[in-house]
Design a protein around this motif. Structure first.
Motif: not given
Ligand SMILES: Cc1ncc(C[n+]2csc(CCOP(=O)(O)OP(=O)(O)O)c2C)c(N)n1
Ligand code: SF4
Lengths: 352, 254
Positions: A23, A62, A64-66, A68-69, A71
């Motif tokens: 990402c 964004m 942070v969000g990615a 966290a999964t 990636a």
């Protein structure tokens, strides 16, 4: 892959994709736009995600969000944009999430200009955002190193669960040099902490709010131990013409390249000078500086700032040697002739 | 008569609430947990919780949760959903969070049509920080930073952000509901169910705005709070469906 001729910004993009970056989130700012553009053109084909965000603040969140999964994620920007990313950097540090953040520094403060500069050294090495944290900072000085250190940055980020900065400047980003890319990374460390939905297992959360005072303190000491471990294990530097040197120049990134030219000139004039080039700015190569200070009593720091890294050099030496400084803030790229003149002058002053 | 009241699977049982008596957050938490179970998405859910009174939402839900910097919920949700489209992603936000500091993130995630759901708790104040004026504070409403009542001459007008985003092509489902009556609570559950289903069907952005009491900062009893929502707040923010493009999207998706 054979040797290719590529710009610095494109090289970071290609290296990131080969490092398994899935990402990229970013907002345009000169002089690093070619990196975002490279990701827009190539990341999707490589099975990844590119989003041009509405701001740098959004981009880093964004990330942070990615992250966290689980990636591998990246964002890039230049000085004013990095200021906006500090919020997210602090949260990434608090959450202990890995991510790679590239800063192609420009003149500042404020909008400044787009010329190469190194004025973000303090911001990069002192945490930058709020709170008690550090980020590893890699400072490449060639296009090949941009490739190698971008890949290293992803590995460091995963190993220590921390955001990692790669910092260059307009010159690093725009210049073209031959580069050989390593084979794409195929296996990645398992991230058991990643939030992918609980499935049949226990639920998990990532939070940086710690209301209990003692627990907050424990969390911060845990982070400190991590930064100490990074400091013990991950120092990188280059020594150039240091074997027989009696006088040491310290410089990083673009400035180190210019310093090498200056050192060659000064050597022709009979000045026994060498270069210590920090490749990691945090952790700072202070041990090697102290070792060198056993035999060399004069250091000269070059920066494209009014003097930031010079403080780390002084801290490292802690009075063991004299430290002089010569800097040009953003706007003008110093020349090897200028640096050579300063080296000669300092040498005359200190040793003659 | 047998009570049908069953504890929701994704709502932890052993948590002592930190919300004030009469607060709306607890009701909405429970509804979210119930719908996660009913639509069978709890196992692949990620809840993004805000800075605001709901900051501790991760203590209540038995699903994966990440906290967000103030206002950045939908940016975090965007990153998570793009990186892992199989995740069912909810951004839970207050009105200070969503319509002040996070306005840009709200507008742009909605405009990109991110396939996520936003649960938007509108209590017309900043609750956690002690009842300051929010963009959603209604005209004449007393808050600690509008002590003589919100005056549009000085403070500007109440912001109807859900109406704004409902007009975007990427926003597939937007509804405003209220917790002030049992009927309103039932409608809230229905709206959250529709919004979640929108995401499950991959149709795009869905948002449910919930008019929610904050008795503590309104300086009212819970009963007075519900009455105030009915009589004052609902006039400014009319409950009802704001957009429903589900059928249209289904057709274009083929
Ligand atoms: C960058 C930043 N600014 C300010 C705050 C302080 N803060 C925490 S919660 C909050 C307001 C939350 O209000 P709202 O979103 O309406 O949620 P509520 O508490 O009413 O549920 C503020 C201003 C913060 N945490 N971060
Ligand atoms: S301050 Fe208001 S919003 Fe916050 S918990 Fe109390 S009642 Fe709820």
């Amino acid at each position: 892959m054979n040797k290719v001729f590529m710009s610095g910004n494109h090289t970071i993009g290609e290296a990131a994709i080969r490092a398994g970056c899935k990402c990229y989130f970013g907002y345009p700012i000169t002089p690093q736009n070619e990196l975002g553009e490279y990701m827009a053109a190539n990341l999707r084909q490589a099975g990844g995600v590119f989003v041009q965000s509405e701001s740098e603040t959004a981009a880093i969140n964004m990330v942070v969000g990615a992250a966290a999964t689980g990636a591998r994620v990246m964002t890039s920007s230049s000085s004013p944009g990095i200021s906006l990313k500090q919020e997210g950097l602090s949260f990434l540090a608090g959450f202990e999430l890995p991510a790679v953040v590239v800063n192609m520094m420009r003149g500042g403060p404020g909008l400044g200009n787009i010329a190469p500069a190194q004025g973000d050294y303090f911001q990069s090495t002192r945490g930058g955002g709020h709170g008690d944290y550090r980020t590893p900072v890699l400072a490449p000085a060639s296009v090949q190193e941009l490739a190698d250190l971008t890949i290293a940055a992803f590995d460091l980020a995963d190993t220590y669960r921390t955001p990692v900065l790669v910092i260059g400047d307009g010159m690093m980003g725009q210049m073209k040099e031959p580069v050989v890319f390593p084979e794409p990374v195929k296996t990645f460390p398992e991230k058991e902490w990643a939030l992918k939905g609980r499935g049949d297992g226990p639920s998990r959360y990532l939070a940086s709010l710690i209301l209990d005072g003692l627990e907050m303190e424990r969390h911060n000491w845990k982070l400190v131990r991590k930064y100490q471990e990074i400091a013990a294990r991950e120092v990188r530097y280059e020594l150039y013409m240091m074997e027989d040197a009696e006088f040491a120049v310290v410089a990083y990134g673009t400035t180190a390249r210019i310093a090498k030219g200056a050192i060659k000139r000064a050597r022709k004039d009979g000045v026994p000078v060498g270069l210590i080039r920090p490749i990691t700015l945090f952790p700072f190569p202070d041990k090697i500086m102290r070792e060198i200070a056993h035999r060399i009593k004069h250091f000269l720091v070059f920066e494209m700032s009014t003097g930031q890294m010079v403080e780390d050099v002084k801290l490292a030496l802690n009075g063991r040697a004299e430290v002089a400084f010569h800097g040009r803030p953003g706007g003008v790229i110093p020349t090897p002739v200028e640096f050579a003149r300063v080296i000669n002058r300092q040498y005359q002053r200190n040793y003659k | 008569m047998k009570l049908k009241n069953k504890w929701p699977k994704y709502y932890k049982q052993d948590v002592v609430t930190h919300y004030c008596p009469g607060c709306g957050h607890g009701i909405v938490h429970r509804i979210v947990a119930e719908v996660l179970e009913e639509l069978d998405v709890g196992k692949r859910a990620l809840l993004v919780c805000p800075a605001g009174c709901a900051v501790l939402a991760y203590h209540y839900f038995d699903i994966d949760v990440i906290e967000s910097a103030h206002g950045r919920g939908t940016a975090i949700a965007t990153g998570a959903k793009r990186a892992n489209p199989n995740l069912f992603v909810i951004s839970y936000q207050g009105d200070g969070d969503l319509s002040a500091i996070g306005t840009a993130e709200t507008i742009h995630s909605a405009n990109r049509g991110e396939n996520m759901t936003v649960v938007f708790i509108n209590n017309a104040v900043y609750g956690m920080t002690g009842g300051q004026m929010a963009p959603t504070t209604i005209i004449g409403q007393n808050t600690t930073t509008s002590p003589i009542g919100r005056d549009p001459e000085f403070d500007g007008y109440p912001l109807h952000i859900t109406d704004v985003v409902a007009a975007f092509p990427g926003v597939v489902y937007a509804e405003r509901v209220t917790l002030s009556t049992p009927g309103g609570i039932r409608k809230t559950k229905k709206a959250i169910t529709n919004a979640f289903q929108t995401q499950i069907d991959g149709l795009g952005y869905s948002i449910v705005e919930v008019l929610s009491p904050c008795p503590t900062n309104w300086k009212m009893t819970p009963v007075q709070s519900c009455k105030w929502i009915e009589e004052e707040m609902s006039k400014e923010y009319k409950p009802g469906l704001l957009t429903d493009k589900r059928e249209e999207k289904r057709k274009t998706k083929g």
